[in-house]
Design an enzyme around this catalytic site. Structure first.
Site, PDB file in Angstrom:
ATOM      1  N   ASP A 166       0.828  -1.205   0.000  1.00 56.04           N
ATOM      2  CA  ASP A 166       0.000   0.000   0.000  1.00 56.04           C
ATOM      3  C   ASP A 166       0.864   1.257   0.000  1.00 56.04           C
ATOM      4  OD1 ASP A 166      -2.341   1.388  -0.054  1.00 56.04           O
ATOM      5  OD2 ASP A 166      -2.922   0.973   2.001  1.00 56.04           O
TER       6      ASP A 166
ATOM      7  N   ASN B 167       1.742   3.277  -2.871  1.00 51.00           N
ATOM      8  CA  ASN B 167       2.511   3.687  -4.055  1.00 51.00           C
ATOM      9  C   ASN B 167       2.085   5.059  -4.576  1.00 51.00           C
ATOM     10  OD1 ASN B 167       3.918   1.272  -4.030  1.00 51.00           O
ATOM     11  ND2 ASN B 167       2.588   0.283  -5.520  1.00 51.00           N
TER      12      ASN B 167
ATOM     13  N   ARG C 283       1.054   9.027 -10.107  1.00 59.19           N
ATOM     14  CA  ARG C 283       0.840   7.784  -9.370  1.00 59.19           C
ATOM     15  C   ARG C 283       1.575   6.610 -10.004  1.00 59.19           C
ATOM     16  NH1 ARG C 283      -3.306   7.245  -5.782  1.00 59.19           N
ATOM     17  NH2 ARG C 283      -3.640   5.078  -6.432  1.00 59.19           N
TER      18      ARG C 283
ATOM     19  N   HIS D 139       3.971   3.223  -8.697  1.00 62.01           N
ATOM     20  CA  HIS D 139       3.791   1.799  -8.990  1.00 62.01           C
ATOM     21  C   HIS D 139       5.087   1.184  -9.537  1.00 62.01           C
ATOM     22  CE1 HIS D 139      -0.366   2.078  -8.025  1.00 62.01           C
ATOM     23  NE2 HIS D 139      -0.691   2.822  -9.065  1.00 62.01           N
TER      24      HIS D 139
ATOM     25  N   SER E  56      -6.143  -5.987  -6.855  1.00 59.08           N
ATOM     26  CA  SER E  56      -7.351  -6.586  -6.304  1.00 59.08           C
ATOM     27  C   SER E  56      -8.501  -6.522  -7.303  1.00 59.08           C
ATOM     28  CB  SER E  56      -7.761  -5.858  -5.020  1.00 59.08           C
ATOM     29  OG  SER E  56      -8.320  -4.593  -5.319  1.00 59.08           O
TER      30      SER E  56
ATOM     31  N   LEU F 293      12.658 -19.498  -2.936  1.00 56.20           N
ATOM     32  CA  LEU F 293      11.492 -18.809  -2.407  1.00 56.20           C
ATOM     33  C   LEU F 293      10.242 -19.152  -3.207  1.00 56.20           C
ATOM     34  CD1 LEU F 293      10.420 -16.541  -0.434  1.00 56.20           C
ATOM     35  CD2 LEU F 293      10.768 -14.960  -2.372  1.00 56.20           C
TER      36      LEU F 293
ATOM     37  N   SER G 145      -8.583  -5.491   3.667  1.00 51.24           N
ATOM     38  CA  SER G 145      -9.026  -5.179   2.297  1.00 51.24           C
ATOM     39  C   SER G 145      -9.272  -6.410   1.430  1.00 51.24           C
ATOM     40  CB  SER G 145      -8.010  -4.239   1.621  1.00 51.24           C
ATOM     41  OG  SER G 145      -7.953  -3.007   2.300  1.00 51.24           O
TER      42      SER G 145
END
Length: 235
Positions: A12, A14, A25, A29, A57, A123, A188
Protein backbone atom coordinates in the site's frame (compact mmCIF):
# COMPACT_ATOMS: atom_id res chain seq x y z
CA UNK A 1 15.11 -15.28 16.06
CA UNK A 2 11.98 -17.16 14.99
CA UNK A 3 11.54 -16.54 11.26
CA UNK A 4 7.97 -16.80 9.92
CA UNK A 5 7.59 -19.50 7.29
CA UNK A 6 5.07 -17.53 5.22
CA UNK A 7 4.76 -13.74 5.03
CA UNK A 8 1.93 -11.98 3.20
CA UNK A 9 2.17 -8.29 2.31
CA UNK A 10 -0.43 -5.73 1.26
CA UNK A 11 1.57 -3.33 -0.90
CA UNK A 12 0.00 0.00 0.00
CA UNK A 13 0.96 3.62 -0.58
CA UNK A 14 2.51 3.69 -4.05
CA UNK A 15 0.25 6.50 -5.25
CA UNK A 16 0.51 8.57 -2.07
CA UNK A 17 4.28 8.13 -2.05
CA UNK A 18 4.51 9.46 -5.62
CA UNK A 19 2.14 12.36 -4.93
CA UNK A 20 4.24 13.43 -1.95
CA UNK A 21 7.19 13.69 -4.32
CA UNK A 22 5.23 15.64 -6.93
CA UNK A 23 5.22 12.67 -9.30
CA UNK A 24 2.36 10.85 -11.07
CA UNK A 25 0.84 7.78 -9.37
CA UNK A 26 2.28 5.47 -12.02
CA UNK A 27 5.78 6.47 -10.91
CA UNK A 28 4.93 5.10 -7.50
CA UNK A 29 3.79 1.80 -8.99
CA UNK A 30 7.08 1.45 -10.90
CA UNK A 31 9.11 2.07 -7.76
CA UNK A 32 6.83 -0.29 -5.86
CA UNK A 33 7.59 -3.08 -8.35
CA UNK A 34 11.31 -2.57 -7.73
CA UNK A 35 10.71 -2.82 -3.99
CA UNK A 36 9.07 -6.21 -4.54
CA UNK A 37 12.26 -7.48 -6.18
CA UNK A 38 14.38 -6.34 -3.23
CA UNK A 39 12.04 -7.82 -0.63
CA UNK A 40 11.93 -11.19 -2.41
CA UNK A 41 15.70 -11.42 -2.08
CA UNK A 42 15.71 -10.14 1.50
CA UNK A 43 12.96 -12.53 2.55
CA UNK A 44 14.77 -15.59 1.21
CA UNK A 45 18.06 -14.52 2.78
CA UNK A 46 16.29 -14.19 6.13
CA UNK A 47 14.91 -17.72 5.88
CA UNK A 48 11.34 -16.92 4.84
CA UNK A 49 10.18 -19.69 2.51
CA UNK A 50 6.85 -18.30 1.26
CA UNK A 51 6.04 -14.71 0.29
CA UNK A 52 2.63 -13.61 -1.00
CA UNK A 53 2.00 -10.05 -2.21
CA UNK A 54 -1.30 -8.31 -2.97
CA UNK A 55 -0.56 -6.68 -6.31
CA UNK A 56 -3.97 -6.03 -7.93
CA UNK A 57 -7.35 -6.59 -6.30
CA UNK A 58 -10.75 -7.22 -7.85
CA UNK A 59 -11.68 -3.71 -6.67
CA UNK A 60 -8.73 -2.08 -8.44
CA UNK A 61 -10.60 -2.18 -11.76
CA UNK A 62 -12.62 0.80 -10.48
CA UNK A 63 -9.54 3.01 -10.58
CA UNK A 64 -9.18 5.52 -13.46
CA UNK A 65 -8.81 3.74 -16.81
CA UNK A 66 -5.45 5.41 -17.45
CA UNK A 67 -4.04 4.10 -14.19
CA UNK A 68 -5.38 0.56 -14.78
CA UNK A 69 -3.87 0.55 -18.27
CA UNK A 70 -0.52 1.67 -16.89
CA UNK A 71 -0.67 -1.05 -14.23
CA UNK A 72 -1.34 -3.70 -16.87
CA UNK A 73 1.64 -2.46 -18.91
CA UNK A 74 3.80 -2.58 -15.78
CA UNK A 75 2.50 -6.10 -15.09
CA UNK A 76 3.48 -7.27 -18.58
CA UNK A 77 7.01 -5.99 -18.12
CA UNK A 78 7.21 -7.36 -14.60
CA UNK A 79 6.20 -10.86 -15.72
CA UNK A 80 8.92 -10.86 -18.37
CA UNK A 81 11.59 -9.71 -15.93
CA UNK A 82 10.31 -12.02 -13.19
CA UNK A 83 10.97 -15.04 -15.39
CA UNK A 84 14.65 -14.07 -15.64
CA UNK A 85 14.97 -13.37 -11.91
CA UNK A 86 13.20 -16.58 -10.98
CA UNK A 87 15.59 -18.62 -13.11
CA UNK A 88 18.57 -16.84 -11.59
CA UNK A 89 17.34 -17.13 -7.98
CA UNK A 90 15.69 -20.57 -8.17
CA UNK A 91 12.34 -18.94 -7.26
CA UNK A 92 9.00 -20.72 -7.66
CA UNK A 93 6.34 -18.23 -8.81
CA UNK A 94 2.57 -18.69 -8.63
CA UNK A 95 -0.24 -16.27 -9.47
CA UNK A 96 -3.43 -16.42 -7.43
CA UNK A 97 -6.74 -14.78 -8.26
CA UNK A 98 -9.27 -14.92 -11.08
CA UNK A 99 -7.18 -14.79 -14.25
CA UNK A 100 -10.16 -14.83 -16.62
CA UNK A 101 -10.48 -11.03 -16.69
CA UNK A 102 -6.82 -10.53 -17.58
CA UNK A 103 -5.83 -10.07 -21.23
CA UNK A 104 -4.81 -13.17 -23.19
CA UNK A 105 -1.16 -12.15 -23.46
CA UNK A 106 -0.90 -11.62 -19.70
CA UNK A 107 -2.46 -15.03 -19.04
CA UNK A 108 0.05 -16.62 -21.45
CA UNK A 109 2.94 -14.96 -19.63
CA UNK A 110 1.57 -16.18 -16.31
CA UNK A 111 1.35 -19.75 -17.65
CA UNK A 112 4.90 -19.56 -18.98
CA UNK A 113 6.19 -18.19 -15.68
CA UNK A 114 4.43 -20.79 -13.55
CA UNK A 115 5.45 -23.71 -15.75
CA UNK A 116 9.06 -22.57 -16.04
CA UNK A 117 9.49 -22.11 -12.28
CA UNK A 118 7.33 -24.97 -10.95
CA UNK A 119 10.34 -27.13 -10.10
CA UNK A 120 12.40 -24.40 -8.45
CA UNK A 121 13.22 -24.94 -4.79
CA UNK A 122 13.99 -21.42 -3.59
CA UNK A 123 11.49 -18.81 -2.41
CA UNK A 124 7.85 -19.66 -3.14
CA UNK A 125 6.56 -16.33 -4.39
CA UNK A 126 2.81 -15.81 -4.85
CA UNK A 127 1.42 -12.77 -6.69
CA UNK A 128 -2.26 -11.95 -6.11
CA UNK A 129 -3.69 -10.54 -9.35
CA UNK A 130 -7.36 -9.71 -9.85
CA UNK A 131 -7.68 -11.27 -6.42
CA UNK A 132 -10.39 -10.83 -3.81
CA UNK A 133 -10.84 -13.03 -0.76
CA UNK A 134 -14.62 -13.15 -1.06
CA UNK A 135 -14.39 -13.95 -4.76
CA UNK A 136 -11.88 -16.72 -4.04
CA UNK A 137 -14.23 -18.29 -1.50
CA UNK A 138 -17.19 -17.88 -3.87
CA UNK A 139 -15.31 -19.67 -6.64
CA UNK A 140 -14.36 -22.45 -4.24
CA UNK A 141 -17.99 -22.86 -3.13
CA UNK A 142 -19.14 -23.07 -6.75
CA UNK A 143 -16.50 -25.72 -7.48
CA UNK A 144 -17.48 -27.81 -4.44
CA UNK A 145 -21.19 -27.46 -5.27
CA UNK A 146 -20.55 -28.72 -8.79
CA UNK A 147 -18.70 -31.75 -7.40
CA UNK A 148 -21.65 -32.49 -5.09
CA UNK A 149 -24.07 -32.12 -8.01
CA UNK A 150 -21.97 -34.50 -10.11
CA UNK A 151 -21.89 -37.09 -7.34
CA UNK A 152 -18.14 -36.76 -6.77
CA UNK A 153 -18.50 -35.38 -3.25
CA UNK A 154 -21.00 -35.79 -0.41
CA UNK A 155 -22.05 -32.61 1.47
CA UNK A 156 -20.64 -33.97 4.73
CA UNK A 157 -17.26 -34.32 3.02
CA UNK A 158 -16.97 -30.54 2.69
CA UNK A 159 -14.50 -30.12 5.54
CA UNK A 160 -12.18 -27.21 6.28
CA UNK A 161 -9.41 -29.12 4.51
CA UNK A 162 -11.65 -29.66 1.47
CA UNK A 163 -12.31 -25.93 1.29
CA UNK A 164 -8.61 -25.07 1.72
CA UNK A 165 -7.72 -27.50 -1.05
CA UNK A 166 -10.16 -25.74 -3.41
CA UNK A 167 -8.85 -22.23 -2.82
CA UNK A 168 -6.25 -20.52 -5.02
CA UNK A 169 -3.65 -21.15 -2.31
CA UNK A 170 -4.15 -24.92 -2.23
CA UNK A 171 -0.97 -26.64 -1.07
CA UNK A 172 0.46 -23.52 0.56
CA UNK A 173 0.80 -23.02 4.33
CA UNK A 174 -1.30 -20.23 5.81
CA UNK A 175 0.60 -16.97 6.43
CA UNK A 176 2.27 -16.57 9.80
CA UNK A 177 2.65 -12.81 9.39
CA UNK A 178 0.70 -10.19 7.42
CA UNK A 179 2.37 -6.85 6.76
CA UNK A 180 0.48 -3.81 5.52
CA UNK A 181 2.32 -0.62 4.62
CA UNK A 182 1.35 3.07 4.65
CA UNK A 183 -0.44 2.98 8.01
CA UNK A 184 -3.71 1.43 6.79
CA UNK A 185 -5.07 -1.05 9.33
CA UNK A 186 -7.46 -3.31 7.45
CA UNK A 187 -7.05 -6.43 5.32
CA UNK A 188 -9.03 -5.18 2.30
CA UNK A 189 -10.46 -8.52 1.19
CA UNK A 190 -7.06 -10.25 1.17
CA UNK A 191 -6.71 -13.94 2.08
CA UNK A 192 -9.84 -13.92 4.24
CA UNK A 193 -9.80 -17.67 4.87
CA UNK A 194 -6.04 -18.01 5.22
CA UNK A 195 -5.48 -15.20 7.76
CA UNK A 196 -7.54 -16.81 10.54
CA UNK A 197 -4.52 -17.22 12.86
CA UNK A 198 -2.06 -14.81 11.26
CA UNK A 199 -0.23 -12.09 13.18
CA UNK A 200 -0.75 -8.57 11.77
CA UNK A 201 1.92 -5.86 11.47
CA UNK A 202 1.07 -2.33 10.32
CA UNK A 203 3.70 0.25 9.43
CA UNK A 204 3.45 3.92 8.34
CA UNK A 205 6.18 3.31 5.75
CA UNK A 206 4.86 3.49 2.17
CA UNK A 207 5.59 0.43 0.06
CA UNK A 208 8.25 1.99 -2.22
CA UNK A 209 10.25 2.84 0.92
CA UNK A 210 9.84 -0.63 2.46
CA UNK A 211 13.34 -2.09 2.71
CA UNK A 212 15.13 -5.10 4.11
CA UNK A 213 15.47 -3.20 7.39
CA UNK A 214 11.72 -2.61 7.53
CA UNK A 215 11.12 -6.32 6.91
CA UNK A 216 13.47 -7.12 9.78
CA UNK A 217 11.46 -4.78 12.05
CA UNK A 218 8.27 -6.62 11.13
CA UNK A 219 9.85 -9.99 11.88
CA UNK A 220 11.22 -8.67 15.17
CA UNK A 221 7.71 -7.53 16.15
CA UNK A 222 6.41 -10.97 15.15
CA UNK A 223 8.87 -12.49 17.59
CA UNK A 224 7.23 -10.60 20.45
CA UNK A 225 3.86 -12.22 19.76
CA UNK A 226 2.69 -15.30 21.65
CA UNK A 227 1.61 -17.58 18.81
CA UNK A 228 0.00 -20.04 21.22
CA UNK A 229 -2.41 -17.57 22.74
CA UNK A 230 -2.46 -14.85 20.11
CA UNK A 231 -1.23 -12.02 22.34
CA UNK A 232 1.96 -10.11 23.06
CA UNK A 233 4.37 -12.14 25.14
CA UNK A 234 4.62 -11.23 28.77
CA UNK A 235 8.09 -10.41 30.06
Amino acid sequence: MNIPNHVAIILDGNGRWAKAKGMPRNYGHVQGARAVEDICEAAWNMGIRYLTVYAFSTENWSRPAEEVSALMTLLRNYMKNCLKRAAKNNMCVRVIGDKTRLDDDIRRRIDELEQATAGNTGLHFQIALNYGGRDEIRRAVVSLAQRVRDGELAPEQITENAISDTLDTAGLPDPDLLIRTCNEQRISNFLLWQLAYTEFYFTPVAWPDFTKEELEKAVEAYNHRDRKYGKVKEE
